[in-house]
Design a protein around this motif. Sequence first.
Motif, PDB file in Angstrom:
ATOM      1  N   LYS A 136       0.714  -1.065  -0.041  1.00  0.00           N
ATOM      2  CA  LYS A 136       0.066  -0.150   0.146  1.00  0.00           C
ATOM      3  C   LYS A 136       0.765   0.934  -0.089  1.00  0.00           C
ATOM      4  N   VAL A 137       0.338   2.208  -0.588  1.00  0.00           N
ATOM      5  CA  VAL A 137       1.003   3.630  -0.847  1.00  0.00           C
ATOM      6  C   VAL A 137       0.113   4.542  -0.526  1.00  0.00           C
ATOM      7  N   VAL A 138       0.665   5.831   0.132  1.00  0.00           N
ATOM      8  CA  VAL A 138      -0.250   6.996   0.473  1.00  0.00           C
ATOM      9  C   VAL A 138       0.044   7.845  -0.749  1.00  0.00           C
ATOM     10  N   GLU A 139      -0.924   7.976  -1.703  1.00  0.00           N
ATOM     11  CA  GLU A 139      -0.515   8.718  -2.669  1.00  0.00           C
ATOM     12  C   GLU A 139      -0.895  10.143  -2.943  1.00  0.00           C
ATOM     13  N   ALA A 140      -2.099  10.696  -2.103  1.00  0.00           N
ATOM     14  CA  ALA A 140      -2.299  11.880  -2.261  1.00  0.00           C
ATOM     15  C   ALA A 140      -3.192  12.475  -0.904  1.00  0.00           C
ATOM     16  N   ARG A 141      -3.274  13.666  -0.851  1.00  0.00           N
ATOM     17  CA  ARG A 141      -4.048  14.293   0.340  1.00  0.00           C
ATOM     18  C   ARG A 141      -5.101  14.882  -0.518  1.00  0.00           C
ATOM     19  N   GLU A 142      -6.409  14.887  -0.393  1.00  0.00           N
ATOM     20  CA  GLU A 142      -7.469  15.326  -1.340  1.00  0.00           C
ATOM     21  C   GLU A 142      -8.803  15.367  -0.863  1.00  0.00           C
ATOM     22  N   ALA A 143      -9.604  16.544  -1.318  1.00  0.00           N
ATOM     23  CA  ALA A 143     -10.956  16.646  -0.855  1.00  0.00           C
ATOM     24  C   ALA A 143     -11.992  15.578  -1.648  1.00  0.00           C
ATOM     25  N   GLN A 144     -12.782  14.904  -0.920  1.00  0.00           N
ATOM     26  CA  GLN A 144     -13.737  14.102  -1.676  1.00  0.00           C
ATOM     27  C   GLN A 144     -15.154  14.532  -1.185  1.00  0.00           C
ATOM     28  N   GLU A 145     -16.137  14.418  -2.143  1.00  0.00           N
ATOM     29  CA  GLU A 145     -17.557  14.540  -1.682  1.00  0.00           C
ATOM     30  C   GLU A 145     -18.184  13.195  -1.936  1.00  0.00           C
ATOM     31  N   VAL A 146     -18.956  12.786  -0.952  1.00  0.00           N
ATOM     32  CA  VAL A 146     -19.717  11.418  -0.878  1.00  0.00           C
ATOM     33  C   VAL A 146     -21.217  11.901  -0.295  1.00  0.00           C
ATOM     34  N   PRO A 147     -22.078  11.093  -0.481  1.00  0.00           N
ATOM     35  CA  PRO A 147     -23.384  11.370   0.061  1.00  0.00           C
ATOM     36  C   PRO A 147     -23.658  11.911   1.368  1.00  0.00           C
ATOM     37  N   ALA A 148     -22.384  11.439   2.301  1.00  0.00           N
ATOM     38  CA  ALA A 148     -22.403  12.023   3.617  1.00  0.00           C
ATOM     39  C   ALA A 148     -21.836  13.390   3.969  1.00  0.00           C
ATOM     40  N   THR A 151      -9.048  14.191   2.989  1.00  0.00           N
ATOM     41  CA  THR A 151      -8.818  12.689   2.870  1.00  0.00           C
ATOM     42  C   THR A 151      -7.634  12.176   2.545  1.00  0.00           C
ATOM     43  N   PHE A 152      -6.997  11.035   2.873  1.00  0.00           N
ATOM     44  CA  PHE A 152      -5.936  10.613   2.266  1.00  0.00           C
ATOM     45  C   PHE A 152      -6.138   9.684   1.369  1.00  0.00           C
ATOM     46  N   ARG A 153      -5.622   9.258   0.147  1.00  0.00           N
ATOM     47  CA  ARG A 153      -5.667   8.352  -0.955  1.00  0.00           C
ATOM     48  C   ARG A 153      -4.912   7.235  -0.896  1.00  0.00           C
TER      49      ARG A 153
END
Length: 188
Positions: free
Chosen positions: A131-143, A148-150
């Motif tokens: 596993k590798v942590v590739e990015a830090r990014e905002a994510q929009e989901v129904p909640a 986040t960390f991807r």
Amino acid sequence: MGNLWEYHITASFKIDDEFFDAFESEAIWEIVAREEILGQEAFRFEITHRYLSGTDSTVAIAQRWFTMREDRLLAVASRGDFRVPHSAQLFKVVQEDDANPWNITTLVFPLAVGQSWEFGADLPDIDSNYKVVEAREAQEVPAGEFETFRVVHLQEGPGTNSSTEQWFAAIGLIKMRFFSLGTQRRLN
């Protein structure tokens, strides 16, 4: 205990760069107990996976145990219905006489972009499993929207290449995408 996560899952297949939805389902993960399993103190998750469409409109039930050791979240064991798709990539059945906990390294804290680790499962026909942590990014989901960390889980071997993208926020896993030989599953 009592924490609960609800996910909506869409399985899609990619043919010539176009995605086709195959089935939808929902999954509920709940922490129901803290108990000893295979000689370790762990949290037991109950997972209810309900298929909403497709040829297999059924319910699958499974349990997964996780523990923390130093800076690592470890998957200790699993039991139940293995039609529960990609539930943290856990597939070791609990056996009462098993003296060796599974201890799959699910996450290493604190998460940081560029960090990587061996996943820890010896699987047939898999040469590389990490596993590798590739990015830090905002994510929009129904909640809602989350920072986040991807984390990408890569498995490679003769005839087997897959990757799973997982987006972790402070509240836990909020989104997941699985790719294998032209397929994709999305969870959010």
